[in-house]
Design an enzyme around this catalytic site. Structure first.
Site, short mmCIF file in Angstrom:
data_model
loop_
_atom_site.label_atom_id
_atom_site.label_comp_id
_atom_site.label_asym_id
_atom_site.label_seq_id
_atom_site.Cartn_x
_atom_site.Cartn_y
_atom_site.Cartn_z
N GLU A 18 0.84 -1.21 0.00
CA GLU A 18 0.00 0.00 0.00
C GLU A 18 0.87 1.26 0.00
OE1 GLU A 18 -2.59 1.73 -0.12
OE2 GLU A 18 -4.38 0.51 0.15
N ARG A 98 -7.88 -0.53 13.09
CA ARG A 98 -6.51 -0.27 12.67
C ARG A 98 -6.45 0.95 11.76
NH1 ARG A 98 -5.47 -1.36 7.33
NH2 ARG A 98 -6.58 -3.06 6.26
N ASN A 100 -5.46 2.95 8.28
CA ASN A 100 -5.44 2.66 6.85
C ASN A 100 -4.80 3.85 6.14
OD1 ASN A 100 -6.06 0.40 5.15
ND2 ASN A 100 -7.60 1.65 4.12
N GLU A 119 -14.10 -4.68 8.82
CA GLU A 119 -14.64 -3.76 7.82
C GLU A 119 -16.10 -3.40 8.09
OE1 GLU A 119 -13.77 -4.94 3.81
OE2 GLU A 119 -11.71 -5.53 4.31
N ASN A 146 -9.99 5.26 2.63
CA ASN A 146 -8.94 4.97 1.66
C ASN A 146 -8.45 6.24 1.00
OD1 ASN A 146 -7.51 2.55 1.04
ND2 ASN A 146 -9.45 1.50 0.83
N ASP A 194 -9.71 2.18 -4.35
CA ASP A 194 -8.79 2.07 -3.21
C ASP A 194 -7.98 3.37 -3.12
OD1 ASP A 194 -6.93 1.14 -1.23
OD2 ASP A 194 -7.23 -0.91 -1.90
#
Length: 283
Positions: A18, A98, A100, A119, A146, A194
């Site tokens: 990522e 968490r 992102n 999620e 995102n 994303d």
């Protein structure tokens, strides 16, 4: 549409690669493996690579003014100083949640996203953090926070909450985001939006999770380019290199029964366009 040929910049097996980010001051690309708790760097000129382990899952890493890094971590946002020491800037652990994706705004603030591991809708947030550690929740009803990016003039902010299958756009005035509305919506079978980046023409490049591609949309939301890729879980993209003309793309292996050899690698499309300089975190 323009035809593109990808290259493998760094062959790897990242579980959840990522967050590619060009660090102009150091002349290197930073990227991460979220679930592998790893931060990588890659110098495309020398070929030098580095890797470091974080003590918990890391959602994003960005350069800081004066050197060092800011890290969006499971339990909050931390700083790595130029001497490599770590300290928390803002610590706020939440069970089952968490970090992102994150991005640095034109004013140097960090816009950091979170999500639940499961999620669950509404379990994530988007927050704005400043140099003194002040954290302000901007969006509190997010599933998978995102891609975030700004137009060349800094007047628009683009944002993705992946399960919505939309890229949204906000007016951005005096460091504040307002008037949220859809920018583009993905059709059935295209995957989920994303990470994203905005180029010098104001076009928005979006990585498609389970879509095997990166797409470029014009400022009016028209699809004008598609970069097909051999692995389905395409996670994020960013322009890098000395002239900001190469598009770096991260990928993931997680959840794939028979991953393609490139899954988890850092890919690159040379001379894909012209990126915007990304501001470092002013903290």
């Amino acid at each position: 549409m323009t035809a593109y040929a990808y290259e493998v910049a760094v062959r790897a097996e990242a579980t959840l690669g990522e967050g590619p980010t060009w660090d102009a001051a150091a002349g290197r690309l930073i990227w991460i493996d979220i679930l592998g708790s790893r931060v990588f760097t890659y110098d495309p000129v020398s070929g030098r690579r580095t890797s470091r382990t974080t003590e918990q899952h890391v959602g994003a890493v960005k350069p800081r003014v004066g050197g060092g890094l800011v890290l969006n971590l499971r339990d909050g946002v931390g700083l790595v100083d130029p001497d490599d020491t770590f300290r928390w800037l803002h610590r706020e652990p939440v069970a089952g949640r968490r970090a992102n994706d994150a991005a640095v705004a034109p004013d140097g603030s960090l816009w950091a996203g979170t999500m639940r591991y499961d999620e669950a809708p509404g379990g994530g947030t988007l927050s704005r953090l400043t140099a003194d550690g002040t954290a302000e929740v901007i969006l509190s009803d997010v599933a998978v926070s995102n891609g975030t990016g700004w137009s060349p003039d800094g007047r628009l902010m683009y944002y993705v909450d992946s399960p919505t299958r939309r890229v949204d756009v906000f007016d951005f005035v005096d460091g504040r985001a307002a008037n949220r509305r859809p920018f583009v919506s993905l059709e059935d079978g295209a995957g989920f939006p994303d990470g994203l980046t905005v180029d010098a023409d104001g076009c928005v490049w979006v990585a498609l999770w389970d879509g095997s591609a990166v797409r470029r949309y014009t400022p009016d939301g028209h699809l004008d380019r598609v970069v097909p890729l051999p692995t389905p879980r395409v996670t994020a993209c960013a322009f890098g290199g000395p002239d900001l003309t190469d598009l770096y793309i991260t990928t993931a292996r997680t959840g794939l029964m028979s991953p393609h050899p490139t899954a988890g690698s850092l890919l690159v499309i040379p001379n894909a366009g012209k990126g915007l300089p990304q501001p470092p975190f002013a903290g």
